[in-house]
Design an enzyme around this catalytic site. Structure first.
Site, PDB file in Angstrom:
ATOM      1  N   THR A 228       6.618  -3.800   3.201  1.00 27.80           N
ATOM      2  CA  THR A 228       7.310  -3.242   2.046  1.00 27.80           C
ATOM      3  C   THR A 228       6.769  -1.863   1.739  1.00 27.80           C
ATOM      4  OG1 THR A 228       5.764  -4.172   0.464  1.00 27.80           O
ATOM      5  CG2 THR A 228       7.612  -5.545   1.101  1.00 27.80           C
TER       6      THR A 228
ATOM      7  N   GLY B 270       0.871  -1.160   0.000  1.00 29.33           N
ATOM      8  CA  GLY B 270       0.000   0.000   0.000  1.00 29.33           C
ATOM      9  C   GLY B 270       0.901   1.200   0.000  1.00 29.33           C
TER      10      GLY B 270
ATOM     11  N   LYS C 107      46.558   2.399 -30.508  1.00 28.38           N
ATOM     12  CA  LYS C 107      46.102   1.035 -30.791  1.00 28.38           C
ATOM     13  C   LYS C 107      46.263   0.686 -32.268  1.00 28.38           C
ATOM     14  CE  LYS C 107      41.830   1.721 -29.534  1.00 28.38           C
ATOM     15  NZ  LYS C 107      41.926   3.133 -29.198  1.00 28.38           N
ATOM     16  N   SER C 108      45.689   1.555 -33.116  1.00 28.82           N
ATOM     17  CA  SER C 108      45.665   1.248 -34.548  1.00 28.82           C
ATOM     18  C   SER C 108      47.075   1.259 -35.134  1.00 28.82           C
ATOM     19  CB  SER C 108      44.791   2.247 -35.289  1.00 28.82           C
ATOM     20  OG  SER C 108      43.454   2.081 -34.873  1.00 28.82           O
TER      21      SER C 108
ATOM     22  N   GLY D  86       5.581   1.668  -0.043  1.00 25.99           N
ATOM     23  CA  GLY D  86       4.773   2.006  -1.205  1.00 25.99           C
ATOM     24  C   GLY D  86       5.325   3.224  -1.905  1.00 25.99           C
TER      25      GLY D  86
ATOM     26  N   SER E 192      36.745  -0.012 -26.734  1.00 27.20           N
ATOM     27  CA  SER E 192      36.093  -0.943 -25.791  1.00 27.20           C
ATOM     28  C   SER E 192      36.328  -0.558 -24.325  1.00 27.20           C
ATOM     29  CB  SER E 192      36.526  -2.389 -26.047  1.00 27.20           C
ATOM     30  OG  SER E 192      37.907  -2.501 -26.339  1.00 27.20           O
TER      31      SER E 192
ATOM     32  N   GLY F  28      43.376   7.626 -29.699  1.00 25.42           N
ATOM     33  CA  GLY F  28      44.660   8.311 -29.798  1.00 25.42           C
ATOM     34  C   GLY F  28      45.750   7.662 -28.966  1.00 25.42           C
ATOM     35  N   SER F  29      45.461   6.508 -28.357  1.00 27.03           N
ATOM     36  CA  SER F  29      46.470   5.880 -27.493  1.00 27.03           C
ATOM     37  C   SER F  29      47.537   5.160 -28.323  1.00 27.03           C
ATOM     38  CB  SER F  29      45.797   4.893 -26.542  1.00 27.03           C
ATOM     39  OG  SER F  29      45.111   3.901 -27.277  1.00 27.03           O
TER      40      SER F  29
ATOM     41  N   SER G 150       2.107   0.902   7.905  1.00 30.56           N
ATOM     42  CA  SER G 150       2.891   0.734   9.131  1.00 30.56           C
ATOM     43  C   SER G 150       1.984   0.815  10.355  1.00 30.56           C
ATOM     44  CB  SER G 150       3.982   1.798   9.209  1.00 30.56           C
ATOM     45  OG  SER G 150       4.896   1.632   8.151  1.00 30.56           O
TER      46      SER G 150
END
Lengths: 628, 328
Positions: A111, A31, A473-474, A113, A541, A470-471, A38
């Site tokens: 619980t 409710g 990787k490629s 409401g 990623s 820009g690290s 309560s």
């Protein structure tokens, strides 16, 4: 040193016998804040004379400056436990309360409401046999009444008591009560409740709680407490099919090997032939061991240790059943999930799934639809947010034993756990297993990966580069590809440029799209490696979860995670495509490192420091480290 | 020997078939009795701990709840021995009988017992007389517990707390997650559905586990009665030397007790509803010298169990604060 036990006088003995033989009813209350939930529970405790003198004294002290009933007590103070909640005047979590009468012991899940209603209600309902649905007589059936009732049906609570509270404020009017009850019955008809009773009460004034109130002479039903004392809710789980999930292997010495667990449903007896779900191997129950002596039979709910007649391979997570009545055993099923975390659920993401004593990695493979808990409307969705309910298909890394939730809650209910934080993210109820998974066996070709790899004279693998834009990787991947080609090997680079423009051009940059992006790339990488290639994947990623997913998709293919760890300042200074500048200017949203996080790998196979060495040196280093 | 009605008790010499008849007649009519359900639930929780954690430990405080927990643990793993040690945080101010009882139990049931006392507290002579109850409790209990848990690198600590004891406990999970500094975050608790417990931890984190969460004080007593569980005799009434201080009866258990000028211990028929450090544990006047009498007296009494523990009465929410700091 043990307590001397008196020659008990019969009254005490009888009374104690009554105490030990009581049955147990677990119920929850739902409710909204204002419906007086309560207050109702406080009233039940007070009327059951469970409020003790010192508690009453501190209660009266605390009731100062609050709305109080005729007894001068704010009953809700009895159940609102945490300081923060008392200060805010709302209940924000599930609280458990206990009271008992001569007939029964009650465990009440209170619980809220208000905030996080779905999450907390689902939690409270999961262990409840019955629910009290509170309605404020002045307001009648509201959206939230419907929402609560839907969640009850979702979790499978079969017995409902509609408590029409604050009837005193409507002058104990019969017509008001009848109107509310008729409306609710019409709404609840499709929800499949087994019993539905309605009672007009005033929690504040105590009407129709313990006894029939003189102020509602027109009410011919049973008052609340007598109703709760007598309703028969126990599903006879002993009548169900035998399910014995193995919880712990009991091995005190070489002569004893038992399997400890709680009978989830059905009955197991000495001499029964049982089947092990994972191996389908049979065995006969030789003994049912407890500290109080061996049993001939054990029934649903009993915690015992089974000894079998032969050496069989059984470990925690296995399930025993009778032959011909086996649980489903599959790695795919359809389920409804209730999401309980701020972090949304995405298809393709990997979680840990716990069902009974089984714990396996699992992925939501398809999000069929989301159900609006207020309107019950079904809509398409790409993710599931906090407190939402969705119907999904789930694939587990290895098959698990389960039943449909509707036939067995203990073997059909599961939780999903975050693989990094270990938080409980959601709960699910299985609707049915998908047999597709069992029937679909991969055709076994004579030409397989090994054959193709041998032709190329190399061992295929996936080298997964992760790092900021820009690290480097490629650059490193390109140099490595050249080197490998010079060596006479067959390699191929997958990167944003050749995938985003083709295969994945339908995907944007939202979180859901990024997950899908990575999943597709990982699947393509797997196919290429299966064809015998060395696949170099160069993707930012940024999320640990997705990288883990990629590794899992790769399966038994050699997977190497290379973290190109270059400081953000260095990457931003390089800015080869001018992207950082644009991101800083606000022209690109969700840019990793700027307004979207990068989660550094916790256990990369190799770290290359792009800020310290040149790409040529790094690719040489990597070439030397990798084994082909 | 007990005579009269023996509710569902299984004894070693009764035949298995007879035991079965008793259980079966009940389960076919409805389901297990509430005590049978509670027992099975607790056993399942204890087994889950043993199966899921690398270094579990069980808190042993020697009181009635601990005694029930010990009994349940013996049942859970039978015929194996309890597969984890029992930890007693010894403040050095426990009733003497408690220590003797503890050692007798360890001997009888063959469990591993670890007793820990805060060495700095001991060296500095921390005691409830000079340092006050809250400082003493913090150093000799809360800090000592943390030391012991850190030293043992325990990833799960089993305790005998019940949800009916105190308001802030009503929302405690059965598997209650603690961060690396043992603190409890009431706003960030993991939801617990069905009987599926999330036992996963990150390095440094730990779990507090409460197998008798759903038991009430009356359940504990009726279970002790029906299972014949041994308890220290401090629980039942006997003539004991006590002094009365601001309405609380304190037993003078050894020569370290500091009598006020003019104060002299009186022999009174008293018993204890909870056991702890003797200078901080209030006795009640009682003639209940048997278990049924104690249960009857408890049912008739009008004060709650924790009233005898002096630490709770400081302020509203005091237990919650203590838990956030790492108190059990």
């Amino acid at each position: 040193m043990s307590l001397p036990l008196a020659t008990p006088d019969t009254d005490i003995s009888l009374w104690l016998a009554q105490q030990t033989d009581k049955s147990l009813l677990r119920f929850l209350t739902c409710g909204s804040v204002d419906d007086g939930k309560s207050t109702l529970i406080g009233r039940l405790l007070y009327d059951s004379q469970l409020i003790l003198d010192d508690q009453l004294a501190s209660l009266k002290k605390e009731s100062h400056n609050r709305t109080v009933g005729e007894e001068g007590i704010d009953f809700s103070l009895l159940v609102d436990g945490l300081t923060a909640e008392r200060e805010q005047g709302i209940t924000i979590d599930v609280a458990y309360r206990f009271f008992s009468t001569d007939q029964r012991k009650f465990i009440v899940a209170d619980t809220p409401g208000h905030e996080q209603y779905t999450r907390n209600m689902a939690t409270g309902a999961s262990n409840a046999d019955l629910a009290l649905v509170l309605i404020d007589a002045r307001k009648g059936v509201l959206t939230q009444t419907r929402r609560h009732s839907f969640i009850l049906s979702l979790i499978g609570v079969k017995h409902v008591v509609l408590v029409v509270n604050k009837i005193d404020l409507m002058g104990y009017d019969e017509a008001t009560f009848d109107r509310i009850v008729a409306e609710y019955r019409a709404f609840a008809a499709p929800l499949g409740f087994k019993t539905l009773a309605a009672i007009p009460v005033s929690a504040l004034r105590g009407d129709n709680i313990l006894a029939k109130s003189d102020r509602t002479p027109w009410f011919d039903g049973t008052p609340l407490v007598p109703y709760l004392e007598t309703i028969e809710v126990a599903e006879d789980r002993t009548l169900g099919k035998l399910r014995f999930p193995v919880q712990w292997v009991n091995r005190p010495n070489l002569d004893f090997r038992g399997f400890s667990g709680t009978v989830a449903s059905g009955i197991v007896a000495v001499g029964d032939e049982v089947l092990i779900a994972s191996s389908r191997k049979p065995a006969v129950v030789k003994r049912i061991v407890t500290m109080d002596g061996d049993l001939q039979r054990a029934v649903a709910g009993q915690a015992v240790t089974l000894v079998l007649d032969r050496e069989v391979d059984i470990s925690r997570g296995d399930m025993l059943s009778h032959a011909g009545e086996t649980p489903e055993f599959s790695n795919q099923f359809q389920a409804r999930v209730v999401w309980m975390s701020e972090e949304p659920a995405f298809p393709g993401r990997s979680y840990l799934l716990k069902l009974g004593t089984q714990l396996v990695p699992a992925t939501i493979t398809d999000l069929k639809f989301r159900t609006n808990v207020n309107t019950l409307e079904q809509t398409a969705a790409t993710k599931v947010d906090l407190n939402e309910v969705a119907t999904v298909t789930i694939a587990t890394d290895k098959p698990i034993a389960f039943d449909a939730y509707a036939s067995n809650a203990l073997t059909g209910g599961f939780i999903l756990v975050d693989r990094i934080t270990n938080a409980t993210l959601g709960a699910g109820t299985i609707e049915f297993g998908l047999r597709r998974a069992q029937n679909l066996t991969y055709q076994s070709f004579d030409v397989n990966r090994e054959v193709r790899a041998q032709m190329k004279g190399q061992s295929p693998k996936i080298v997964w580069f992760t790092g900021l834009s820009g690290s480097g990787k490629s650059s490193i991947a390109n140099l490595l590809e050249k080197r490998l080609t010079a060596d006479g090997r067959h390699a191929y680079i997958l990167d944003g440029d050749n995938v985003r423009h083709g295969l994945n051009r339908d995907l944007g940059f939202t979180e859901a799209a990024r997950v899908e992006n990575i999943r597709r790339v990982a699947e393509v990488a797997k196919l290429m490696a299966d064809a015998g290639l060395i696949v170099l994947v160069s993707f930012i990623s940024p999320f640990e979860n997705e990288r883990r997913l990629a590794r899992e998709i790769a399966g038994d293919i050699d997977f190497v995670e290379v973290y190109v760890d270059t400081p953000l300042e260095v990457c931003e200074a390089r800015d080869p495509k001018g992207l950082y500048k644009r991101a800083r200017a606000g022209e690109i949203k969700n840019f990793t490192g700027i307004d979207s996080p990068f989660e550094p790998p916790s256990t990369p196979d190799l770290v290359l420091h792009g800020g310290e060495e040149e790409p040529v040196e790094l690719s040489d280093k990597l070439h030397g480290w990798l084994k082909f | 020997m007990r005579r009269g009605l023996k509710p569902y008790q299984h004894t070693a010499n009764s035949s298995a078939a007879a035991v079965w008849d008793g259980v079966y007649s009940r389960v076919t009519s409805a389901s297990l009795t509430h005590l049978q359900s509670l027992e099975a639930e607790s056993i399942a929780i204890l087994r889950e701990v043993a199966a899921s954690f690398e270094r579990p430990v069980m808190m042993y405080s020697i009181g009635k709840d601990s005694s029930v927990l010990l009994h349940l643990a013996r049942k859970a793993f039978f015929p194996s021995k309890i597969p984890f040690p029992l930890l007693h945080v010894n403040t050095t101010w426990k009733f003497r009988e408690m220590i003797a009882f503890r050692d007798a139990m360890a001997e009888k049931h063959g469990f591993d017992l670890i007793s820990h006392t805060n060495p700095e507290g001991l060296a500095n002579g921390i005691n409830p007389f000079d340092h006050g109850s809250s400082r003493f409790t913090d150093i000799m209990k809360t800090q000592a517990l943390r030391q012991a848990l850190d030293a043992g690198r325990y990833d799960a600590a089993i305790g005998g707390a019940r949800r009916d004891e105190e308001k802030s406990r009503a929302k405690e999970r059965i598997f209650s997650h603690r961060n690396a500094s043992h603190a409890w975050d009431p706003k960030n608790q993991r939801p617990e559905l069905w009987r599926v417990f999330n036992t996963r931890l990150n390095p440094g984190e730990s779990m507090r586990v409460f197998p008798i969460s759903n038991w009430t004080e009356l359940d504990v007593w009726t279970y002790i009665y029906s299972e014949g569980i041994e308890l220290p005799t401090l629980y039942y009434a006997k003539e004991r030397p006590v002094v009365e201080r601001s309405g609380t009866l304190i037993m003078v258990d050894d020569e370290r007790f500091r009598l006020e000028p003019g104060e002299a211990p009186q022999q009174e028929m008293v018993r204890f509803r909870t056991l702890g450090d003797y200078p901080l544990t209030g006795a009640i006047r009682s003639s209940a010298a048997t278990l049924p009498e104690i249960i009857m007296e408890m049912q008739a009494s009008r004060t709650s169990e924790r009233e005898g523990r002096l630490i709770d009465s400081d302020s509203v929410g005091s237990m919650e604060k203590k838990k956030q700091e790492g108190y059990f």
